[in-house]
Design an enzyme around this catalytic site. Structure first.
Site, PDB file in Angstrom:
ATOM      1  N   GLY A  58       0.828  -1.204   0.000  1.00 36.50           N
ATOM      2  CA  GLY A  58       0.000   0.000   0.000  1.00 36.50           C
ATOM      3  C   GLY A  58       0.857   1.247   0.000  1.00 36.50           C
ATOM      4  O   GLY A  58       2.062   1.204   0.296  1.00 36.50           O
ATOM      5  N   CYS A  85       5.201  -6.293   1.679  1.00 38.96           N
ATOM      6  CA  CYS A  85       5.617  -4.885   1.695  1.00 38.96           C
ATOM      7  C   CYS A  85       4.936  -4.141   2.856  1.00 38.96           C
ATOM      8  O   CYS A  85       5.216  -4.412   4.008  1.00 38.96           O
ATOM      9  CB  CYS A  85       5.348  -4.233   0.337  1.00 38.96           C
ATOM     10  SG  CYS A  85       6.203  -2.657   0.103  1.00 38.96           S
ATOM     11  N   TYR A  86       3.985  -3.249   2.573  1.00 40.97           N
ATOM     12  CA  TYR A  86       3.275  -2.569   3.654  1.00 40.97           C
ATOM     13  C   TYR A  86       2.609  -3.589   4.585  1.00 40.97           C
ATOM     14  O   TYR A  86       2.546  -3.400   5.804  1.00 40.97           O
ATOM     15  CB  TYR A  86       2.231  -1.613   3.088  1.00 40.97           C
ATOM     16  CG  TYR A  86       1.496  -0.823   4.154  1.00 40.97           C
ATOM     17  CD1 TYR A  86       1.948   0.429   4.551  1.00 40.97           C
ATOM     18  CD2 TYR A  86       0.353  -1.334   4.766  1.00 40.97           C
ATOM     19  CE1 TYR A  86       1.294   1.150   5.544  1.00 40.97           C
ATOM     20  CE2 TYR A  86      -0.312  -0.626   5.755  1.00 40.97           C
ATOM     21  CZ  TYR A  86       0.157   0.619   6.136  1.00 40.97           C
ATOM     22  OH  TYR A  86      -0.496   1.318   7.121  1.00 40.97           O
ATOM     23  N   HIS A 175       7.821  -7.480  -3.610  1.00 41.77           N
ATOM     24  CA  HIS A 175       6.528  -7.831  -4.212  1.00 41.77           C
ATOM     25  C   HIS A 175       6.667  -9.122  -5.017  1.00 41.77           C
ATOM     26  O   HIS A 175       7.136  -9.099  -6.158  1.00 41.77           O
ATOM     27  CB  HIS A 175       6.027  -6.699  -5.108  1.00 41.77           C
ATOM     28  CG  HIS A 175       5.522  -5.517  -4.345  1.00 41.77           C
ATOM     29  ND1 HIS A 175       4.209  -5.372  -3.984  1.00 41.77           N
ATOM     30  CD2 HIS A 175       6.170  -4.441  -3.851  1.00 41.77           C
ATOM     31  CE1 HIS A 175       4.056  -4.239  -3.307  1.00 41.77           C
ATOM     32  NE2 HIS A 175       5.243  -3.654  -3.212  1.00 41.77           N
ATOM     33  N   GLU A 177       4.313 -10.779  -6.332  1.00 42.42           N
ATOM     34  CA  GLU A 177       3.233 -10.894  -7.316  1.00 42.42           C
ATOM     35  C   GLU A 177       3.593 -10.357  -8.688  1.00 42.42           C
ATOM     36  O   GLU A 177       2.905 -10.649  -9.673  1.00 42.42           O
ATOM     37  CB  GLU A 177       1.962 -10.206  -6.789  1.00 42.42           C
ATOM     38  CG  GLU A 177       2.052  -8.691  -6.647  1.00 42.42           C
ATOM     39  CD  GLU A 177       2.562  -8.217  -5.305  1.00 42.42           C
ATOM     40  OE1 GLU A 177       2.166  -7.115  -4.883  1.00 42.42           O
ATOM     41  OE2 GLU A 177       3.361  -8.946  -4.672  1.00 42.42           O
ATOM     42  N   ASP A 233     -15.850 -10.324 -23.274  1.00 44.09           N
ATOM     43  CA  ASP A 233     -16.640 -10.489 -22.047  1.00 44.09           C
ATOM     44  C   ASP A 233     -18.098 -10.819 -22.337  1.00 44.09           C
ATOM     45  O   ASP A 233     -18.642 -11.799 -21.818  1.00 44.09           O
ATOM     46  CB  ASP A 233     -16.550  -9.224 -21.189  1.00 44.09           C
ATOM     47  CG  ASP A 233     -15.112  -8.858 -20.858  1.00 44.09           C
ATOM     48  OD1 ASP A 233     -14.244  -9.750 -20.914  1.00 44.09           O
ATOM     49  OD2 ASP A 233     -14.866  -7.679 -20.560  1.00 44.09           O
TER      50      ASP A 233
END
Length: 519
Positions: A58, A85-86, A175, A177, A233
Site C-alpha cells: 500500500g 511490503c506494507y 513484491h 506478485e 466479455d
C-alpha cells in the site's frame, strides 16, 4: 459459488498491484477474493472460511498515526498470514515489532540473500542463494516481533523475508506478485499449497459447471436479455448463459456503425448460426452517427453513445415483451475498483458502468456470470466453451468504438476511411505472426491534412497514426517495437490502398504518461 473450493483472502491496503496477487493465486488453482482492509469483520471472514490471509502492499507509511492497520482478529484466527511490503510492516508493528523510515530506500530491481530455510522458500530458494526481487519501499522493519526470525536480507531491508513458523506468519518486503520477481509466483504457490493446505482445484472446467447450475437456480423459468457487443466479455457471458438456460436467453446486438470492418457480420454469424442463440440485430448506425454530428469533445461523444445505446437497447427489449433478468459481462477487476472507489484505500482509477446497477426504469434483476473472473480467466473459459479464437483472443476494443479513434467530429466517411486503414494494419500484424504478442493494436485518423506527392500530382489528404502496445492488464503499457521494415510495409500499403490517406505515423508513447487510446 466457490464455497466448495479452498480459498485465500487478500486484504487490500491500496497497492496498485494487489490484483496481481489474486491472479498469481488463481494461476496456482486457488480461489481468492480481495477485500478492503477495513471491510473484514471477524464474522465475514468466518463466513468466507479462508485457508489463509494475505496482507497487500500500500502507499501509506506505518509510521503515520492514522495509517491503515490489519484487523487485530486476523492474527488470532489461527490462520496462516503472509504480509507483503506494507502488509509485512503492518503485521510486524501490530505484533510488537518496529518500523522506521530510512534514507536507503529500494525501488525497482533488488537482490535478497537467503540466510535460512523456511516453509515459504522451500523448493524455490535455498539457504545461501542470492535472488532477484522487485522492491518498492521507503520504510522498513527494524525490529522483529517475538517469535519471528530472519529468512532473507537485502541492502535496504534487514528483514526482507521473515517467518514465525509456529503461528505460520510470514512477511516479505518485496513484491512476489509482479513478474520482476522471477520466482515470486512460486513463493505465493508455496504459501497457498504448502502452508495453507489449499488443494489447487480452482479450474475453468469446474467454474463452468458450477456457474451453469447457479444460473439455472437464479433464473428459474425467467427470461434473460443480454447486451452483446462482440467483445470477449459479453460473448463468453452469452454462450455460458445459453448453455445454462437455452432459449430463455435473447441477446441484443446494437450496431452503432463504429465497429471495425466486418465485425457486425461476424457477431451475427457466430452467435445466431454457430451457437443458435436468439439474437436481435439492430442497425442503429444512422441514429448514432446523426447525433454525433458536430460533436468534437471526447467525453461528449462517449455520453451520446452511452445514452443512445441504453435507449436503443430498451426499445428492443420492450419489443420482446420485457424480461426478468439483464445479463452483464461484469468482471472481478470492475468489482474491486468500484468497491475501492467507495470505501477502500486505493487511488480511484475509473468507475465502471457495469457495477453501478441498472438504468433507471429497468425493473430487472442482474445476472453476472463472470463477476468472479479476471480477463485472462474469461479467455480461458471462452476456449473451454469452444468460442472461436477470433473472438476469444481479440484485442480489447472500446465501447464507443471508432468514435474515440477519430479525434474531432465523427462522420460515416471518416469511420469508413479508418476501417480501411485499421484493416491493413491488422492484416500485416497477423501476417507477421505478431497479433498474440500485442495487447492492443489499432489506427487513429488524425484531424490533420498533409501535402503529399503521388505520381506527378500533389495530394492534400488525411494523416493517420498507428498504435500497438504490450501490456499484462492495461494499467501500464509499452509501445510494441516493430522493426522499421515492417512499419515501412504497412505505411506503403496504407497510402497505396486507402484513398484519402497520404501520411502514416507510429505512436511510441508508453502508458504512463500517455494512455493507450487517444481519447
Amino acid at each position: 459459488m466457490a464455497q466448495q473450493h479452498d480459498r485465500i483472502l487478500i486484504l487490500d491496503f491500496g497497492s496498485q498491484v494487489t490484483q496481481l496477487i489474486a491472479r498469481r493465486l488463481r494461476e496456482a488453482g486457488v480461489y481468492c477474493e480481495i477485500w478492503p482492509f477495513n471491510a473484514a469483520p471477524e464474522s465475514r471472514i468466518a463466513a468466507f472460511a479462508p485457508r489463509g490471509i494475505i496482507l497487500s502492499g500500500g502507499p501509506a507509511s506505518t509510521t503515520e498515526a492514522q495509517s491503515p492497520r490489519a484487523p487485530d482478529h486476523v492474527f488470532t484466527l489461527g490462520l496462516p498470514v503472509l504480509g507483503i511490503c506494507y502488509g509485512q510492516q503492518a503485521m510486524c508493528l501490530q505484533l510488537g515489532g518496529s518500523v522506521e523510515g530510512h534514507d536507503h530506500r529500494e525501488f525497482g530491481r533488488a537482490f535478497v540473500d537467503v540466510v535460512e530455510d523456511s516453509a515459504l522458500t522451500q523448493g524455490v530458494w535455498a539457504k545461501g542463494a542470492r535472488e532477484q526481487v522487485w522492491m518498492s519501499h521507503g520504510d522498513r522493519v527494524t525490529r522483529l516481533p517475538d517469535g519471528f526470525r530472519t529468512v532473507a536480507t537485502s541492502d535496504g531491508a534487514p528483514y526482507a523475508i521473515t517467518a514465525d513458523e509456529a503461528r505460520r506468519f510470514f512477511g516479505v518486503q518485496f513484491h512476489p506478485e509482479v513478474v520482476h520477481t522471477p520466482h515470486g509466483a512460486a513463493l505465493l504457490r508455496n504459501f497457498a499449497h504448502a502452508i495453507c493446505g489449499c488443494r489447487g482445484d480452482w479450474t475453468m472446467a469446474a467454474y463452468r459447471a458450477e456457474m451453469v447450475e447457479k444460473i439455472r437456480r437464479q433464473v428459474g423459468k425467467g427470461r434473460v436479455v443480454c447486451g452483446l457487443s462482440g467483445g470477449v466479455d459479453s460473448s463468453v457471458a452469452a454462450v455460458l448463459l445459453h448453455e445454462a438456460i437455452g432459449d430463455q436467453l435473447t441477446c441484443i446486438y446494437v450496431d452503432h456503425g463504429l465497429m471495425r470492418a466486418n465485425e457486425s457480420e461476424q457477431v451475427v454469424a457466430t452467435f445466431r448460426d454457430r451457437f443458435n442463440i436468439r439474437l436481435v440485430h439492430r442497425d442503429a448506425s444512422d441514429l448514432f452517427l446523426g447525433q454525433l454530428s458536430g460533436i468534437t469533445d471526447p467525453e461528449a461523444k462517449r455520453k451520446v453513445i452511452g445514452r443512445l445505446f441504453i435507449e436503443v437497447f430498451e426499445e428492443e427489449q420492450a419489443k420482446l415483451g420485457g424480461a426478468d433478468f439483464l445479463a452483464q459481462g461484469t468482471l472481478y477487476p470492475d468489482v474491486i475498483e468500484s468497491v475501492s472507489a467507495t470505501g477502500g484505500p486505493s487511488v480511484t482509477i475509473k468507475s465502471h458502468h457495469n457495477v453501478g446497477g441498472l438504468p433507471a426504469g429497468m425493473r430487472m434483476q442482474l445476472v453476472e456470470p463472470l463477476r468472479e473472473l479476471f480477463k485472462d480467466e474469461v479467455r480461458i473459459l471462452g476456449r473451454e466453451l469452444d468460442i472461436p479464437e477470433a473472438i476469444v483472443g481479440r484485442h480489447p476494443f472500446p465501447g464507443p468504438g471508432l468514435a474515440i479513434r477519430i479525434p474531432g467530429e465523427v462522420t460515416r466517411e471518416k469511420a469508413d476511411l479508418l476501417r480501411r486503414v485499421d484493416t491493413v494494419f491488422l492484416e500485416e500484424i497477423r501476417g507477421a505472426g505478431l497479433y498474440d504478442a500485442i495487447w492492443q493494436a489499432f489506427a487513429v485518423l488524425l484531424p490533420v491534412r498533409t501535402v503529399g506527392v503521388m505520381g506527378d500530382g500533389r495530394t492534400y489528404d488525411q494523416a493517420c497514426a498507428l498504435r500497438a502496445v504490450t501490456s499484462t492488464d492495461g494499467m501500464t503499457a509499452e509501445f510494441y517495437p516493430f522493426d522499421m521494415g515492417f512499419l515501412g510495409r504497412v505505411a506503403n500499403r496504407i497510402v497505396n490502398e486507402v484513398r484519402g490517406v497520404n501520411r502514416v505515423t507510429y505512436d511510441i508513447t508508453s502508458k504512463p504518461p500517455g494512455t493507450i487510446e487517444w481519447e
